[in-house]
Design an enzyme around this catalytic site. Structure first.
Site, PDB file in Angstrom:
ATOM      1  N   LYS A 199      -8.305 -15.601  -6.566  1.00 48.23           N
ATOM      2  CA  LYS A 199      -7.857 -15.054  -7.858  1.00 48.23           C
ATOM      3  C   LYS A 199      -8.510 -15.633  -9.008  1.00 48.23           C
ATOM      4  O   LYS A 199      -8.868 -16.975  -9.069  1.00 48.23           O
ATOM      5  CB  LYS A 199      -6.160 -15.293  -7.777  1.00 48.23           C
ATOM      6  CG  LYS A 199      -5.745 -13.999  -8.983  1.00 48.23           C
ATOM      7  CD  LYS A 199      -5.753 -12.812  -7.996  1.00 48.23           C
ATOM      8  CE  LYS A 199      -5.041 -11.640  -8.969  1.00 48.23           C
ATOM      9  NZ  LYS A 199      -4.842 -10.614  -8.245  1.00 48.23           N
ATOM     10  N   THR A 250      -4.417   1.497  -5.864  1.00 50.63           N
ATOM     11  CA  THR A 250      -3.071   0.803  -5.882  1.00 50.63           C
ATOM     12  C   THR A 250      -1.827   1.558  -5.558  1.00 50.63           C
ATOM     13  O   THR A 250      -0.932   1.584  -4.776  1.00 50.63           O
ATOM     14  CB  THR A 250      -2.849  -0.264  -6.948  1.00 50.63           C
ATOM     15  OG1 THR A 250      -3.936  -1.237  -6.807  1.00 50.63           O
ATOM     16  CG2 THR A 250      -1.573  -1.041  -6.676  1.00 50.63           C
TER      17      THR A 250
END
Length: 415
Positions: free
Chosen positions: A105, A189
């Site tokens: 991340k 998503t």
């Protein structure tokens, strides 16, 4: 949610899975600490001639199952602890989906809305120059996240290619189609959430047609999810962004809501139904609730007001552990974020594969592969939950994911 608390809660989910699986202390330590964390300072020449320095991070939780994978967010409240938490969760999201990745991340502490297009490009390129030594197609592969988009990914990929003096399309996913992006990535998503939620409904002998749905968060994922669920015959009865919302028990016209949001930046002028606040949307009775905003929106202070039978987590960490416990006791089915929001990273994987092979797939091929992988993940978790007699879906999901990563650690001789 306070970011250190978010990190501690992410770690506690892993620790609980380790406890339930009876894993040894060495494995536990490896699974709860990032392998690598980099903090960078990014000087950016502003349009007025001044220079501002922005703080950024890139965290690799583990690469035991493959390169790191995870988005880059540009947000004024991003912190190191938040990035660590999200990298940790990415490891197990990838493992659930069966992807050959570990968790990564990145983040930059900035409000991108305050920057011009040129300033945003300079920041994007500067960030990649700063983290270039720790990313790569076989090392760590970033993607878009909060307030980043395909254009920013294109700048980042281009900057890395300049550094390497070679086209490196596969180093970044979520790019425009013109520079190696994948069909289906923008909607991935939300599409993944639809596939998982539909599988859950069908496992209960039900269909989405006629189900009432509330969507909390009307950004990219939330708006697309509303459109996709409506196309399945579900009735979208409430939506909200960060400041405005609409409730209409007769059903919201999603196309009209999208048009108004695009033109005005809010939902305040939607003509039908009733204007409500984001907090109000949490309390509206519905069959399916889709949290698609930021972490911690359902907590001890409002969990008793939640009136739904199924929650499909489009956002990362939208339910605090305390609220999670209350909802589980009430019998609410919670499809956890590491499953329900895994569509984005799954299609990012498809993009990476296409970049590496030079073979590009149609939208239909992408959707078929995505549905097969996530429906398989759902039924794997369901079977695990039933065989172990574990009390909730989140525990079962982390059990499956942690077990897979722990097996890779053992097989490679790391623990």
């Amino acid at each position: 949610m306070e970011n250190n608390l978010f990190y501690q809660r992410a770690i506690s989910l892993v620790q609980k899975a380790c406890d339930n699986l009876g894993l040894d202390e060495a494995t536990r330590q490896v699974l709860t600490e990032p392998k690598r964390a980099v903090e960078v300072a990014i000087p950016v020449k502003m349009d007025d001639g001044s220079t501002r320095v922005f703080k950024g991070w890139r965290v690799l939780h583990t690469d035991v199952m493959g390169p790191g994978k995870g988005g880059i967010r540009f947000h004024p409240e991003t912190t190191f602890d938040e990035v660590k938490a999200l990298a940790t969760l990415m490891t197990f999201k990838c493992a659930i989906a069966g992807l050959p990745y570990g968790g990564g991340k990145g983040g930059v502490q900035v409000n991108p809305r305050e920057l011009s297009v040129m300033e945003l490009e300079r920041l994007s390129r500067g960030y990649i120059r700063a983290i270039a030594p720790v990313i790569g197609v076989d090392k760590d592969v970033p993607a878009p996240d909060v307030y980043t988009n395909p254009q920013i990914m294109a700048w980042m990929m281009d900057e890395f290619s300049i550094i390497q003096q070679n086209p490196e399309f596969g180093v970044i996913t979520g790019k425009p189609l013109s520079v190696g992006g994948s069909k289906g990535r923008v909607s991935a998503t939300a599409q993944g959430s639809l596939y998982v939620t539909r599988a859950a409904y069908r496992s209960m002998g039900r269909e989405l047609a006629g189900a009432t749905v509330c969507v909390h968060g009307y950004g990219n994922a939330g708006a697309i999810a509303a459109r996709l669920f409506a196309a399945e015959g579900a009735k979208i009865i409430a939506i909200c962004d960060s400041k405005s919302g609409v409730y209409d028990p007769q059903g919201i016209n999603v196309d009209l809501a999208d048009e108004i949001k695009a033109k005005t930046g809010s939902l305040k002028t939607y003509p039908n139904g009733k204007q409500v606040t984001p907090d109000d949307v949490l309390e509206i009775p519905c069959d399916i609730f889709l949290p698609a905003s930021l972490e911690g929106i359902i907590h001890e202070g409002n969990v008793d007001k939640i009136q739904t039978s199924l929650i499909s987590e489009l956002a990362n960490g939208p339910i605090t552990p305390e609220a999670d416990e209350v909802l589980n006791k009430k019998g609410v089915i919670i499809l956890p974020d590491i499953l329900a929001s895994a569509g984005g990273v799954t299609v990012s994987y498809f993009e990476w594969v296409q970049n590496r092979t030079g073979l590009y797939w149609s939208d239909a091929e992408v959707q078929e592969r995505l549905e097969n992988m996530l429906v398989d993940a759902f039924y794997t978790i369901k079977k695990f939950k039933e065989e172990k007699n574990w009390d909730n879906w989140r525990a079962a999901a982390f059990g499956v994911a942690v077990q897979r990563v722990a097996k890779a650690l053992k097989d490679r001789g790391w623990c």
